[in-house]
Enzyme design. Structure first.
Site, PDB file in Angstrom:
ATOM      1  N   HIS A   1       0.751  -1.031  -0.027  1.00 46.41           N
ATOM      2  CA  HIS A   1      -0.083   0.107   0.016  1.00 46.41           C
ATOM      3  C   HIS A   1       0.790   1.186  -0.201  1.00 46.41           C
ATOM      4  CE1 HIS A   1      -3.473   2.706   0.975  1.00 46.41           C
ATOM      5  NE2 HIS A   1      -4.184   1.699   0.637  1.00 46.41           N
ATOM      6  N   HIS A   2       0.487   2.203  -0.671  1.00 41.78           N
ATOM      7  CA  HIS A   2       1.254   3.543  -0.661  1.00 41.78           C
ATOM      8  C   HIS A   2       1.255   4.276   0.717  1.00 41.78           C
ATOM      9  CE1 HIS A   2       3.361   6.536  -2.927  1.00 41.78           C
ATOM     10  NE2 HIS A   2       3.020   6.520  -4.091  1.00 41.78           N
ATOM     11  N   ALA A   3       0.259   4.002   1.610  1.00 43.48           N
ATOM     12  CA  ALA A   3       0.533   4.434   2.803  1.00 43.48           C
ATOM     13  C   ALA A   3       1.798   3.827   3.415  1.00 43.48           C
ATOM     14  CB  ALA A   3      -0.760   4.167   3.573  1.00 43.48           C
TER      15      ALA A   3
ATOM     16  N   VAL B   1       4.641   2.884   1.732  1.00 42.74           N
ATOM     17  CA  VAL B   1       6.010   3.357   1.125  1.00 42.74           C
ATOM     18  C   VAL B   1       5.574   4.171  -0.104  1.00 42.74           C
ATOM     19  CG1 VAL B   1       7.267   1.204   1.667  1.00 42.74           C
ATOM     20  CG2 VAL B   1       5.836   1.169  -0.537  1.00 42.74           C
TER      21      VAL B   1
ATOM     22  N   ASN C   1       6.243   8.368   3.079  1.00 40.97           N
ATOM     23  CA  ASN C   1       6.073   9.146   1.784  1.00 40.97           C
ATOM     24  C   ASN C   1       6.804  10.514   2.082  1.00 40.97           C
ATOM     25  OD1 ASN C   1       4.380   7.758  -0.448  1.00 40.97           O
ATOM     26  ND2 ASN C   1       3.587   7.288   1.707  1.00 40.97           N
TER      27      ASN C   1
END
Length: 451
Positions: free
Chosen positions: A135-137, A139, A303
């Protein structure tokens, strides 16, 4: 429990049934010469023994006081996250990309750690593949690439490599160890945010003034309406291809351009032809959003990304004029960022794109766009690498599409190649895979200029 940053929280808020917010990667590997027919089964069985995960692979989401936090998953089940798949004969790349398209369209289970790892056998020419998503949360692109790099080895004889989720945690750098935590760290970060306001305000005002007389100064109000910016469905199509980095560097050297400038020109040419064939090429130039890493350490979580808005000059037929316009647009944005520190860049970006973010979350102005397409370049490994003796032949990013952004182009450098990964909404953009051919045509057009 550790609270997610505002940026990481945003990636969770943006997720919808048709809009998964994870990033992924496809690795193409050739087994070692001495590999037996049971190579995949032997490696898979060893990976299944890695029943304990290291951070961040053991963290799952918990909601407290309306905000998401990371907490340890005390019932971690490796069988849920690690899976083996086999392509049907003859195992062409076409079938591999179709499988990745299907896997990437499926959401991650928020009740568990937000990642999955697939070992795929039966690829033509005796090869195997790995597809992994997070999940972009958890990395950003650079952090994900660092994790991938750490999971590989420069030694082809290293046959007992740990699973990526069980790798010993990276030791904290001196910078990270010295960073204050808890309330002290929070107050320090808040102070840095507030301290950036005067500089951010100054630069935003300067951008608005410059944009009135300088066509290279791109604001968040210039992107034309385009079919790339329609609502999407949950279906995905993934396409991937490699290009010789030496070709791109040679063009850039001859034309006074960077590798990134040439890549943007290739993408501009491909998009111009693709949209023209659909009778959907806007009169005004498409605007690209180009993420840039602000990471100043070697961390591999969270991020830390700013963005550049740049013209793709798709209104210009001549490849030389198109490249010149792209170079000038990127140069102007970089000059603006050179006057800011990372915190100021991050807040400048957030302020500049706040209307786009609000529109993305709420859909209040679906016809308005800040940019038309995301084009991202994530640095990758330069040396030959191996996974349990299998040589890495290709590493293709698989990114995110969402409502109003039906296409994403992400690439990474691997050795002497640039690996392009294109992901799109299958229904919104028909025959998207043609863009691979048009990317090659765009590079060939630039090569004609220097002959």
């Amino acid at each position: 429990m550790k609270p997610l940053s505002p940026t990481d929280q945003l990636f969770l808020l943006l997720e919808k049934p048709h809009q998964a917010m994870h990033v992924g990667g496809l690795q193409l590997l050739t087994p070692p010469p001495d590999a037996g027919p049971d190579f995949v089964q032997v490696v898979a069985e060893r990976l299944r023994q890695a029943v304990a995960a290291e951070p961040p692979f053991q963290q799952r989401l918990v909601k407290r006081f309306g905000l998401w936090h990371w907490d340890e998953d005390r019932q971690f089940d490796v069988e849920h996250h690690f899976r083996v798949r086999a392509l049907p004969s003859p195992g062409r790349i076409r079938e591999l990309l179709a499988l990745v398209s299907q896997l990437h369209a499926a959401h991650l289970d928020r009740a568990r750690p937000l990642w999955e790892f697939y070992l795929i056998e039966g690829v033509e020419c005796g090869r195997i593949a790995i597809y992994a998503k997070m999940h972009h949360a958890m990395v950003d692109g650079v952090a994900a690439m660092r994790m991938t790099h750490r999971s590989l080895s420069p030694d082809p004889e290293d046959r007992e490599m740990p699973a990526i989720w069980a790798m010993p945690r990276r030791r904290r750098t001196a910078r990270e160890a010295a960073a204050p935590e808890g309330l002290t760290g929070l107050l320090g970060a808040l102070g840095a945010q507030l301290g950036s306001v005067p500089k951010v305000t100054l630069e935003l005002g300067r951008l608005l003034r410059d944009s009135r007389r300088n066509p290279d100064a791109i604001t968040a109000y210039q992107a034309p309406r385009c079919i790339l910016n329609q609502p999407i469905t949950g279906a995905r199509r993934f396409a991937a291809q490699s290009w010789d980095l030496a070709r791109i560097r040679a063009v850039g050297k001859a034309l006074g351009a960077t590798v990134n400038d040439v890549v943007l020109a290739m993408c501009a040419s491909a998009l111009r032809r693709y949209l023209a064939e659909l009778d959907a090429l806007p009169d005004a130039p498409l605007i690209s959003m180009i993420p840039m890493s602000l990471r100043q350490d070697d961390s591999d979580g969270g991020n830390q990304v700013g963005v550049i808005l740049a013209s793709l000059a798709t209104d210009r037929e001549d490849p030389a004029a198109r490249l010149a316009a792209i170079k000038a647009s990127v140069r102007e944005a970089k000059a603006r960022y050179a006057r800011m520190n990372p915190t100021e860049i991050l807040n400048y970006t957030a302020t500049l794109l706040a209307p786009a973010g609000l529109n993305l979350m709420t859909g209040v102005a679906p016809r308005w766009q800040s940019f038309n397409v995301v084009i991202s370049n994530v640095p990758g490994p330069r040396e030959p690498l191996y996974w349990n003796g299998a040589r890495l032949e290709g590493l293709y990013p698989v990114s995110i599409v969402c409502d109003g952004q039906a296409l994403n182009i992400t690439l990474t450098s691997v050795g002497d190649h640039l690996e392009f990964g294109l992901i799109a909404c299958r229904r919104t953009l028909p025959h998207m895979q043609r863009l691979l051919t048009y990317l090659e045509d765009g590079l060939a057009d630039l090569e004609m200029l220097v002959q």
